[in-house]
Motif scaffolding. Sequence first.
Motif, PDB file in Angstrom:
ATOM      1  N   THR A  64       0.800  -1.223   0.000  1.00  0.00           N
ATOM      2  CA  THR A  64       0.000   0.000   0.000  1.00  0.00           C
ATOM      3  C   THR A  64       0.837   1.280   0.000  1.00  0.00           C
ATOM      4  O   THR A  64       0.550   2.201  -0.790  1.00  0.00           O
ATOM      5  CB  THR A  64      -0.979  -0.015   1.185  1.00  0.00           C
ATOM      6  OG1 THR A  64      -1.828  -1.160   1.064  1.00  0.00           O
ATOM      7  CG2 THR A  64      -1.830   1.240   1.203  1.00  0.00           C
TER       8      THR A  64
ATOM      9  N   ARG B  83      -4.619   4.455  -9.204  1.00  0.00           N
ATOM     10  CA  ARG B  83      -5.418   4.889  -8.051  1.00  0.00           C
ATOM     11  C   ARG B  83      -6.347   3.762  -7.576  1.00  0.00           C
ATOM     12  O   ARG B  83      -6.517   3.542  -6.371  1.00  0.00           O
ATOM     13  CB  ARG B  83      -6.232   6.127  -8.424  1.00  0.00           C
ATOM     14  CG  ARG B  83      -5.388   7.385  -8.607  1.00  0.00           C
ATOM     15  CD  ARG B  83      -6.244   8.545  -9.093  1.00  0.00           C
ATOM     16  NE  ARG B  83      -5.454   9.759  -9.272  1.00  0.00           N
ATOM     17  CZ  ARG B  83      -5.918  10.864  -9.847  1.00  0.00           C
ATOM     18  NH1 ARG B  83      -7.172  10.915 -10.283  1.00  0.00           N
ATOM     19  NH2 ARG B  83      -5.150  11.925  -9.993  1.00  0.00           N
TER      20      ARG B  83
ATOM     21  N   HIS C  84      -4.301   1.220  -5.739  1.00  0.00           N
ATOM     22  CA  HIS C  84      -3.961   1.699  -4.395  1.00  0.00           C
ATOM     23  C   HIS C  84      -5.175   1.574  -3.467  1.00  0.00           C
ATOM     24  O   HIS C  84      -5.037   1.117  -2.309  1.00  0.00           O
ATOM     25  CB  HIS C  84      -3.486   3.150  -4.453  1.00  0.00           C
ATOM     26  CG  HIS C  84      -3.313   3.765  -3.099  1.00  0.00           C
ATOM     27  ND1 HIS C  84      -4.033   4.879  -2.690  1.00  0.00           N
ATOM     28  CD2 HIS C  84      -2.538   3.408  -2.046  1.00  0.00           C
ATOM     29  CE1 HIS C  84      -3.692   5.178  -1.439  1.00  0.00           C
ATOM     30  NE2 HIS C  84      -2.779   4.309  -1.028  1.00  0.00           N
ATOM     31  N   ALA C  85      -6.359   1.961  -3.941  1.00  0.00           N
ATOM     32  CA  ALA C  85      -7.559   1.872  -3.108  1.00  0.00           C
ATOM     33  C   ALA C  85      -7.853   0.423  -2.722  1.00  0.00           C
ATOM     34  O   ALA C  85      -8.223   0.134  -1.577  1.00  0.00           O
ATOM     35  CB  ALA C  85      -8.752   2.478  -3.859  1.00  0.00           C
ATOM     36  N   HIS C  86      -7.667  -0.487  -3.646  1.00  0.00           N
ATOM     37  CA  HIS C  86      -7.893  -1.907  -3.373  1.00  0.00           C
ATOM     38  C   HIS C  86      -6.907  -2.405  -2.309  1.00  0.00           C
ATOM     39  O   HIS C  86      -7.297  -3.056  -1.335  1.00  0.00           O
ATOM     40  CB  HIS C  86      -7.733  -2.710  -4.667  1.00  0.00           C
ATOM     41  CG  HIS C  86      -8.015  -4.174  -4.504  1.00  0.00           C
ATOM     42  ND1 HIS C  86      -7.897  -5.063  -5.555  1.00  0.00           N
ATOM     43  CD2 HIS C  86      -8.386  -4.935  -3.438  1.00  0.00           C
ATOM     44  CE1 HIS C  86      -8.198  -6.278  -5.142  1.00  0.00           C
ATOM     45  NE2 HIS C  86      -8.494  -6.227  -3.864  1.00  0.00           N
TER      46      HIS C  86
ATOM     47  N   MET D  24     -14.648   0.010   2.573  1.00  0.00           N
ATOM     48  CA  MET D  24     -13.576   0.300   1.629  1.00  0.00           C
ATOM     49  C   MET D  24     -13.489  -0.800   0.560  1.00  0.00           C
ATOM     50  O   MET D  24     -13.321  -0.520  -0.631  1.00  0.00           O
ATOM     51  CB  MET D  24     -12.239   0.417   2.362  1.00  0.00           C
ATOM     52  CG  MET D  24     -12.124   1.619   3.285  1.00  0.00           C
ATOM     53  SD  MET D  24     -10.586   1.545   4.253  1.00  0.00           S
ATOM     54  CE  MET D  24      -9.349   1.715   2.963  1.00  0.00           C
TER      55      MET D  24
ATOM     56  N   ALA E  95     -14.106  -0.390  -3.405  1.00  0.00           N
ATOM     57  CA  ALA E  95     -13.085  -0.805  -4.375  1.00  0.00           C
ATOM     58  C   ALA E  95     -13.660  -1.806  -5.369  1.00  0.00           C
ATOM     59  O   ALA E  95     -13.398  -1.735  -6.584  1.00  0.00           O
ATOM     60  CB  ALA E  95     -11.891  -1.408  -3.645  1.00  0.00           C
TER      61      ALA E  95
ATOM     62  N   THR F 276     -15.774  -0.035  -7.912  1.00  0.00           N
ATOM     63  CA  THR F 276     -14.929   0.670  -8.882  1.00  0.00           C
ATOM     64  C   THR F 276     -14.401  -0.299  -9.935  1.00  0.00           C
ATOM     65  O   THR F 276     -14.437  -0.021 -11.141  1.00  0.00           O
ATOM     66  CB  THR F 276     -13.757   1.359  -8.172  1.00  0.00           C
ATOM     67  OG1 THR F 276     -14.266   2.335  -7.264  1.00  0.00           O
ATOM     68  CG2 THR F 276     -12.827   2.034  -9.169  1.00  0.00           C
TER      69      THR F 276
END
Length: 890
Positions: free
Chosen positions: A737, A753, A756-758, A769, A773, A776
Amino acid sequence: MLSITVTDGGEMRGNDGLHRQWQFADPDGLAHRATASLRSAGSSVVILSGPSGAGKSRLAAEASAALSAEGWHVLPVTASAAIAGIPLGALTPLLAADLADFGAIASEPLALFAQARRAVERIAAGRRTVMVVDDIPQLDSLSIGLITQLLSARVLQLIVTVRSGEPLPDAILSMWTSASAVRIDVPPLSVEHCELLLTGVLGARVAHRSVVELQRLSAGNPLFLRELVTGAVDDGHLAPNEGIWQLVGDPIGTPALHDLIRSRLRHLEPAETEIVERLAVCQPIHLNDLEGDGARAAVVRLERAGVVVVQELAGALLLSLAHPQYVSAVRASLSRLRVIDLLLDQADIVSRRPLTPDDELRVATWRLDAGSPSSPELLVRAAHLALIAQDQVAVARLAAAAVSAGAPAAEMLFLQGEAMWTLGRNTEALALLERAAIADQAEPTDLQLTGHIATARASTYAGEALGNSLGLAVLDEVIVRHPTLASSLALSRAVLLLNLEEADLAAETLVEAAPASDSPETAAAILALSTALPLSALGRSAEALEQARAAVDYASTAERPAFARRRALMVLSTVLLQTGDVREATSLTLESLHDAIGHDDELAIRYNELMLGRCFLAAGRLDTAARWLRDVISGAQARGPIAYRDQARALLAATLAAQGNTGDAAAVLATLPAEFIEKHSNATLAMLWLEAVSGDRATAASGLIAAARATKARGHYVLAASLAHSASRLGAAAAATPLLAELAANGDSPLVRAQHAHSAAESAAGIEMLEAAGETWEASGHLLFAAECFASAAAASRRDGSARQAAALQQRADALSAQCEGASTPLLQFADSTEPLTKREREIAALAAQGLSSVEIAERLFLSPRTVNNHLQASYAKLGIRRRSELTGL
């Protein structure tokens, strides 16, 4: 639409499978449509229309067999020219026993009808009757009149076949124009149906590129396709490579196919035969370039018969034969002297008027084919015109002829070498380009040509396995001798550096780049094309997309663009994939691929096949990804170039590992050179992913983090992010991360991005979260990543004691992973799972959540109330709830 399948399965069969019965299937339901029409009250006639060999007869047989199985009586009739002159000749086998003396009653229509009616009714024995007439235009007029009477009296119904373009008998035509007849056009086989057909017949997959070619050459005609494939297998033009059938060279079909085609053309008038032969040798031909009395009238007759097609192009009418196989069949029947006479005569005819550039190219090609090449100057011009037309085969032939005729060697050898490179023939291309470089050094003419030759040599070296370093050495050596070429050769250097994953160096090289072009518009487009991929690698997605789209716009609108639109689409689709837009990347790659196939651009074909493998791998469609990657491997070996073969092998190994197929993944990795594994991140990813699914996830994740940091140091942020994201998916989210955060901050890539969110969601094990993810990923088409997010969220919910939420999340994960074609990744395989509701349990729970009582649910679903309550209790246990009211919102 009809397709053909072989009912017996098995391994790759080759010739044995070809000579078995090609049985028809009917995926478009045409047989059902035919039978449904006859069952209806209004229709009495079904007319099956299509070109010869399209499967009309077989479709009629399938429809009549279905009716026979329902108790109908079927009367089959085969018409032919041989018996068309015999009154009632085609009906004799059916009715002879009941019509004892045809001659006596043939002149008495009422007696003939009465006896025929009694004969049909006796044979049918009370059953509904359908007569099936194959090729009804060949039926004699007395038979047609009798059948028409039987139809009008509703004694029988009718299925007939007719070739496209052939007139129907007036009696039948009058019925077709009324509401009592249905016409069904039998269309050609699509590429998809050809692929299914050939896979069944040959016992293994046929490369998509080969299927497209065979469909084009056969025009989707099943009969022609069969003869083409049989001939191609027999002469070795269609052969398996790495388990995939590949077409190499042009199939010419079997002698039987040529005989069939020539038999259909045998009855043409002399003026028509002259036109057909001339088109077979010289097509396309302008209508105004046909000489001789009656030529235009002959064209009208040929067009009406479906032998010739007339198309308008730029205000001119162009003629060509209606089917690709007519060309080879007719030309094969001509003597060499006749072919030469036609070529030279047509060249003389066209040369008598002012020549357009297209005319110049055709005249030069005709004279070359006839063995009487034009002047060196005309051959040079023709080679350049062929290049503009993107006809690489013609470029190679004309350039070689120009050299033989005494044209300046360096430029023509360069054109010939570039054409061979595009055609995938790297060894020949390198030899020609080395000769071009030697000729250019011996007699320098133009420094720009020197740069073009160097660029072509470098690109061709890059088409070899591990050839990028050799290509850089070529460029550096030329720059030492000609420093002023440094700015124009910087573009090629940047491409090769990016191939070596040196994104920072590629970007630095482009700072001083200046394309060698006198046109500012062209120079800007070349620069845009060259800079898009380095910008994308650096994570500068918005700039990369802007440059790539500008290159596509230029290639789409410029009168004579410096590069083909498909090449610009290759760059744009790559950028789109690196920004996370899987769907548009896939769509544009398919467009580029089919354009490349149409122009024999093997380099672009292999790249696009590789891109499709990458697109479907990103989408989580693993079987489909593997299919395209195997096409790359097989095609590279059968047709060239070899450069993309090892990249495809690395991605194939990663795909197989993601399916848990460790044995096959290891076998594919074993074929890769050690140097390739050491220098290419895709190979590193495949090797470490295999190690992870084989049991050592910690070591694999650590290796991926190290590889990501090394790749980041070279400036390839998108590739580094992919490696770090993979480490996160293997359980190293805490370590991945922070690295992904740095990579995301260095650019504006939506893909980085999302990665990174995952990773951050996996590290925090945050349910919301992970859900965000997953949504998305799902929205962008990355179904496997989305499934992993929801599976992780389900596991986190389970740990929190929220069984109902866990079940809902797990169902989302299951629904997505079901689309991922065998995916078995660690996040899916090892995550804590909840026991999902069965289909019946979900159905009952949903009704209960709406407020229905057990009795009401039982009545609706035809169950007992006790069964409903048992299902509800099972659902409560799985969801971790205790009562019906808690089902609300499930």
